[in-house]
Design a protein around this motif. Structure first.
Motif, PDB file in Angstrom:
ATOM      1  N   ASN A 100     -13.977  17.186  31.751  1.00 22.31           N
ATOM      2  CA  ASN A 100     -15.184  16.339  31.757  1.00 22.31           C
ATOM      3  C   ASN A 100     -16.089  16.728  32.923  1.00 22.31           C
ATOM      4  OD1 ASN A 100     -16.904  14.158  31.007  1.00 22.31           O
ATOM      5  ND2 ASN A 100     -15.972  12.870  32.591  1.00 22.31           N
ATOM      6  N   ARG A 101     -17.384  16.948  32.616  1.00 22.52           N
ATOM      7  CA  ARG A 101     -18.408  17.360  33.584  1.00 22.52           C
ATOM      8  C   ARG A 101     -18.221  18.810  34.054  1.00 22.52           C
ATOM      9  NH1 ARG A 101     -18.568  13.206  38.237  1.00 22.52           N
ATOM     10  NH2 ARG A 101     -20.615  14.121  38.601  1.00 22.52           N
ATOM     11  N   GLY A 102     -17.506  19.599  33.235  1.00 24.74           N
ATOM     12  CA  GLY A 102     -17.258  20.985  33.612  1.00 24.74           C
ATOM     13  C   GLY A 102     -17.539  21.968  32.491  1.00 24.74           C
ATOM     14  N   ILE A 103     -16.822  23.084  32.510  1.00 25.54           N
ATOM     15  CA  ILE A 103     -16.998  24.157  31.536  1.00 25.54           C
ATOM     16  C   ILE A 103     -15.664  24.414  30.843  1.00 25.54           C
ATOM     17  CG2 ILE A 103     -17.547  26.607  31.234  1.00 25.54           C
ATOM     18  CD1 ILE A 103     -19.300  26.416  33.749  1.00 25.54           C
ATOM     19  N   LEU A 104     -15.662  24.386  29.512  1.00 25.62           N
ATOM     20  CA  LEU A 104     -14.464  24.700  28.734  1.00 25.62           C
ATOM     21  C   LEU A 104     -14.650  26.071  28.104  1.00 25.62           C
ATOM     22  CD1 LEU A 104     -11.718  23.874  27.560  1.00 25.62           C
ATOM     23  CD2 LEU A 104     -12.926  22.837  25.642  1.00 25.62           C
ATOM     24  N   TYR A 105     -13.791  26.996  28.471  1.00 22.39           N
ATOM     25  CA  TYR A 105     -13.904  28.368  27.977  1.00 22.39           C
ATOM     26  C   TYR A 105     -12.773  28.666  27.000  1.00 22.39           C
ATOM     27  CZ  TYR A 105     -13.923  33.480  27.986  1.00 22.39           C
ATOM     28  OH  TYR A 105     -13.949  34.801  27.604  1.00 22.39           O
ATOM     29  N   VAL A 106     -13.159  29.108  25.796  1.00 19.68           N
ATOM     30  CA  VAL A 106     -12.167  29.464  24.774  1.00 19.68           C
ATOM     31  C   VAL A 106     -12.327  30.948  24.450  1.00 19.68           C
ATOM     32  CG1 VAL A 106     -11.185  28.877  22.537  1.00 19.68           C
ATOM     33  CG2 VAL A 106     -12.485  27.148  23.807  1.00 19.68           C
ATOM     34  N   ASP A 107     -11.449  31.772  24.996  1.00 23.03           N
ATOM     35  CA  ASP A 107     -11.485  33.199  24.685  1.00 23.03           C
ATOM     36  C   ASP A 107     -10.872  33.408  23.306  1.00 23.03           C
ATOM     37  OD1 ASP A 107     -11.955  35.863  25.001  1.00 23.03           O
ATOM     38  OD2 ASP A 107     -10.250  36.241  26.330  1.00 23.03           O
ATOM     39  N   GLU A 108     -11.426  34.375  22.575  1.00 20.84           N
ATOM     40  CA  GLU A 108     -10.972  34.650  21.196  1.00 20.84           C
ATOM     41  C   GLU A 108     -11.038  33.384  20.343  1.00 20.84           C
ATOM     42  OE1 GLU A 108     -10.751  37.612  20.642  1.00 20.84           O
ATOM     43  OE2 GLU A 108     -10.108  38.611  22.463  1.00 20.84           O
ATOM     44  N   VAL A 109     -12.164  32.660  20.447  1.00 27.06           N
ATOM     45  CA  VAL A 109     -12.298  31.393  19.717  1.00 27.06           C
ATOM     46  C   VAL A 109     -12.218  31.618  18.212  1.00 27.06           C
ATOM     47  CG1 VAL A 109     -14.832  31.483  19.620  1.00 27.06           C
ATOM     48  CG2 VAL A 109     -13.678  29.274  19.582  1.00 27.06           C
ATOM     49  N   ASN A 110     -12.549  32.820  17.760  1.00 25.74           N
ATOM     50  CA  ASN A 110     -12.469  33.113  16.326  1.00 25.74           C
ATOM     51  C   ASN A 110     -11.027  33.183  15.831  1.00 25.74           C
ATOM     52  OD1 ASN A 110     -12.569  35.308  18.098  1.00 25.74           O
ATOM     53  ND2 ASN A 110     -13.180  36.748  16.517  1.00 25.74           N
ATOM     54  N   LEU A 111     -10.059  33.227  16.751  1.00 24.85           N
ATOM     55  CA  LEU A 111      -8.644  33.229  16.352  1.00 24.85           C
ATOM     56  C   LEU A 111      -8.013  31.840  16.483  1.00 24.85           C
ATOM     57  CD1 LEU A 111      -7.433  36.554  18.072  1.00 24.85           C
ATOM     58  CD2 LEU A 111      -8.371  36.227  15.770  1.00 24.85           C
ATOM     59  N   LEU A 128     -16.301  33.338  13.178  1.00 24.77           N
ATOM     60  CA  LEU A 128     -16.069  31.943  12.812  1.00 24.77           C
ATOM     61  C   LEU A 128     -16.740  31.652  11.473  1.00 24.77           C
ATOM     62  CD1 LEU A 128     -16.717  29.802  16.025  1.00 24.77           C
ATOM     63  CD2 LEU A 128     -14.566  30.052  14.826  1.00 24.77           C
ATOM     64  N   ARG A 129     -16.228  30.638  10.777  1.00 23.54           N
ATOM     65  CA  ARG A 129     -16.901  30.215   9.553  1.00 23.54           C
ATOM     66  C   ARG A 129     -18.321  29.763   9.887  1.00 23.54           C
ATOM     67  NH1 ARG A 129     -15.267  25.759   7.438  1.00 23.54           N
ATOM     68  NH2 ARG A 129     -13.745  25.061   8.958  1.00 23.54           N
ATOM     69  N   PRO A 130     -19.305  30.016   8.985  1.00 22.20           N
ATOM     70  CA  PRO A 130     -20.696  29.640   9.264  1.00 22.20           C
ATOM     71  C   PRO A 130     -20.862  28.178   9.653  1.00 22.20           C
ATOM     72  CG  PRO A 130     -20.596  31.012   7.295  1.00 22.20           C
ATOM     73  CD  PRO A 130     -19.175  30.739   7.696  1.00 22.20           C
ATOM     74  N   GLN A 131     -20.053  27.279   9.038  1.00 17.13           N
ATOM     75  CA  GLN A 131     -20.192  25.846   9.334  1.00 17.13           C
ATOM     76  C   GLN A 131     -19.841  25.551  10.793  1.00 17.13           C
ATOM     77  OE1 GLN A 131     -18.603  27.363   6.850  1.00 17.13           O
ATOM     78  NE2 GLN A 131     -18.038  25.927   5.221  1.00 17.13           N
ATOM     79  N   LEU A 132     -18.836  26.260  11.326  1.00 11.01           N
ATOM     80  CA  LEU A 132     -18.434  26.048  12.717  1.00 11.01           C
ATOM     81  C   LEU A 132     -19.385  26.777  13.663  1.00 11.01           C
ATOM     82  CD1 LEU A 132     -14.540  26.341  12.469  1.00 11.01           C
ATOM     83  CD2 LEU A 132     -15.895  24.278  12.710  1.00 11.01           C
ATOM     84  N   LEU A 133     -19.790  27.966  13.273  1.00 11.23           N
ATOM     85  CA  LEU A 133     -20.684  28.763  14.114  1.00 11.23           C
ATOM     86  C   LEU A 133     -21.998  28.030  14.350  1.00 11.23           C
ATOM     87  CD1 LEU A 133     -20.604  31.501  15.490  1.00 11.23           C
ATOM     88  CD2 LEU A 133     -21.587  32.516  13.449  1.00 11.23           C
ATOM     89  N   ASP A 134     -22.474  27.346  13.320  1.00  7.55           N
ATOM     90  CA  ASP A 134     -23.737  26.614  13.398  1.00  7.55           C
ATOM     91  C   ASP A 134     -23.697  25.511  14.452  1.00  7.55           C
ATOM     92  OD1 ASP A 134     -26.399  25.683  12.298  1.00  7.55           O
ATOM     93  OD2 ASP A 134     -25.194  23.910  11.852  1.00  7.55           O
ATOM     94  N   ARG A 135     -22.483  25.041  14.763  1.00  6.64           N
ATOM     95  CA  ARG A 135     -22.352  23.941  15.715  1.00  6.64           C
ATOM     96  C   ARG A 135     -22.548  24.395  17.162  1.00  6.64           C
ATOM     97  NH1 ARG A 135     -18.664  20.196  13.537  1.00  6.64           N
ATOM     98  NH2 ARG A 135     -18.799  19.039  15.492  1.00  6.64           N
ATOM     99  N   PHE A 136     -22.392  25.696  17.419  1.00  4.78           N
ATOM    100  CA  PHE A 136     -22.681  26.210  18.757  1.00  4.78           C
ATOM    101  C   PHE A 136     -24.188  26.262  18.950  1.00  4.78           C
ATOM    102  CE2 PHE A 136     -18.330  27.727  18.571  1.00  4.78           C
ATOM    103  CZ  PHE A 136     -17.914  27.676  19.893  1.00  4.78           C
ATOM    104  N   GLY A 137     -24.664  25.804  20.093  1.00  2.00           N
ATOM    105  CA  GLY A 137     -26.098  25.789  20.333  1.00  2.00           C
ATOM    106  C   GLY A 137     -26.711  27.174  20.346  1.00  2.00           C
ATOM    107  N   MET A 138     -26.052  28.113  21.052  1.00  2.00           N
ATOM    108  CA  MET A 138     -26.621  29.452  21.210  1.00  2.00           C
ATOM    109  C   MET A 138     -25.570  30.518  20.903  1.00  2.00           C
ATOM    110  SD  MET A 138     -28.781  28.739  24.738  1.00  2.00           S
ATOM    111  CE  MET A 138     -30.161  29.851  24.471  1.00  2.00           C
ATOM    112  N   HIS A 139     -26.052  31.702  20.550  1.00  4.55           N
ATOM    113  CA  HIS A 139     -25.162  32.821  20.228  1.00  4.55           C
ATOM    114  C   HIS A 139     -25.663  34.059  20.973  1.00  4.55           C
ATOM    115  CE1 HIS A 139     -23.465  36.205  17.991  1.00  4.55           C
ATOM    116  NE2 HIS A 139     -22.583  35.380  17.474  1.00  4.55           N
ATOM    117  N   ALA A 140     -24.853  34.549  21.894  1.00 11.57           N
ATOM    118  CA  ALA A 140     -25.243  35.720  22.685  1.00 11.57           C
ATOM    119  C   ALA A 140     -24.407  36.930  22.268  1.00 11.57           C
ATOM    120  CB  ALA A 140     -25.048  35.443  24.174  1.00 11.57           C
TER     121      ALA A 140
END
Length: 370
Positions: free
Chosen positions: A158-169, A215-227
């Motif tokens: 909470n109030r920080g950064i959550l990093y998920v490496d290999e989130v597509n897996l 990621l599936r398009p439905q989940l990918l869409d939920r991310f605000g930005m894609h770099a």
């Protein structure tokens, strides 16, 4: 075991403490990172306005994704939290407080405050839902009549950064849980009719290698930005990166001191941008054109419109302005929309050509040389 704390100031009759200096592994400075401007910009904008919705970073292995995210967390200024609170509760903002702290504040209890680094949690791929969300000890709850909640990673971040490496897996269900919490700012755990809720406001950063699947398009869409990030091809730049890393590994302290002034400047810039964000305005005509771009690209839903507006405002705030320009929109529109064009899971994500083309048509801009 909580760290020892020292009183550093007294504000409005309450003591503010800071954790005693603890020897930590040195972190490569954010301002020393060369290249990958797209990723760095997306991360900074999400720190300024977490409601943008996080960043999905896709790119080659060994391109500094984890290094950059750790560097960003280290760059951020310390935050005030209620001492010994498992949710990093804010001392005055009810939206960032756990239920117990909120009740104590309402009763006028003087809570001890400590300063701590912005939490950065690296989510392991094998994490279970209980480990992520927390769990309720049903036996204790039934026998003692108390909500025996064991906080999970969402409480810690909470109030920080959550990093998920290999989130597509990562399991789709777990990704859904993370995205829901990131969007709502709350985590709710329900077991056998017992419900516990706590604040979970964090910047979600996912990364992955496109070769291992999207990621599936439905989940990918939920991310605000894609770099998108790519391996640096220019030999001189590669040499510079290698030399910097070697210098840092040989004498981290000297390397950090060399970049201290730049780090302080960037830290202050972020603090000022967060304070300025509320004052930033975007002309109604520009808002209409943003929505026109989204409509012409056939973007599903309204997330694309909302995120592009938010990101453009955050960029203006970062650069010390209170009015969004066409240039701000140009710089963020591809990051906000490219991952929303993919309708078929087998399609690849557009590199940005389509978005740039439609942007130029709607805004009447000449194409850039980039």
């Amino acid at each position: 075991m909580s760290p020892t704390a020292n009183v550093i100031s007294t504000e409005n009759g309450r003591s503010v403490h800071t954790a005693a200096a603890v020897r930590q592994r040195p972190v490569f400075p954010f301002t020393a990172i060369v290249g990958q401007e797209e990723m760095k910009l997306a991360l900074l904008l999400n720190v300024i306005d977490p409601k943008i919705g996080g960043v999905m970073i896709m790119g080659d292995r060994g391109t500094g994704k984890t290094t950059t995210i750790r560097a960003l967390a280290d760059l951020l200024p310390e935050i005030e939290v209620v001492a010994d609170d498992p949710f990093n509760s804010h001392p005055s903002d009810p939206e960032l407080m756990g239920d117990e702290v909120r009740q104590q504040v309402a009763q006028g209890v003087d809570l001890p405050i400590v300063l701590k680094k912005v939490p950065m949690v690296d989510l392991p791929l094998g994490a279970t839902e209980d480990r992520v969300c927390g769990t309720i000890d049903i036996e204790k709850a039934l026998s003692e009549g108390v909500k025996a909640f064991e906080p999970g990673l969402l409480a810690k971040v909470n109030r920080g950064i959550l990093y998920v490496d290999e989130v597509n897996l990562l399991d789709d269900h777990l990704v859904d849980v993370l995205l829901d919490s990131a969007a709502s700012g709350w985590n709710t755990v329900e077991r056998e009719g017992i419900s516990v809720r706590h604040p979970a406001r964090f910047v979600l950063v996912g990364s992955g290698n496109p070769e291992e699947g999207e990621l599936r398009p439905q989940l990918l869409d939920r991310f605000g930005m894609h770099a998108e990030i790519h391996t640096v091809k220019e030999p001189a730049l590669r040499v510079q990166i290698v030399e910097q890393r070697t210098e840092f590994d040989q004498d981290p302290q000297a390397f950090l001191e060399r970049y201290q002034a730049q780090q302080n400047e960037m830290r202050q810039k972020l603090v000022d941008a967060q304070a300025r964000l509320r004052q930033v305005v975007i002309d109604p005509d520009l808002r209409v054109k943003i929505s026109q771009v989204c409509a012409d690209l056939d973007v599903d839903g309204l997330r694309g419109d909302i995120v592009t507006n938010r990101a453009a405002k955050a960029l203006a705030a970062l650069e010390g302005r209170t009015e969004v320009t066409v240039s701000d929109i140009r710089r963020v529109v591809t990051l906000c929309l490219r991952h929303r064009l993919r309708k078929d899971p087998l399609e690849s994500i557009d590199s940005g050509y389509k978005v740039e083309k439609v942007f130029n048509q709607v805004f009447g801009e000449a194409p850039t040389d980039t």
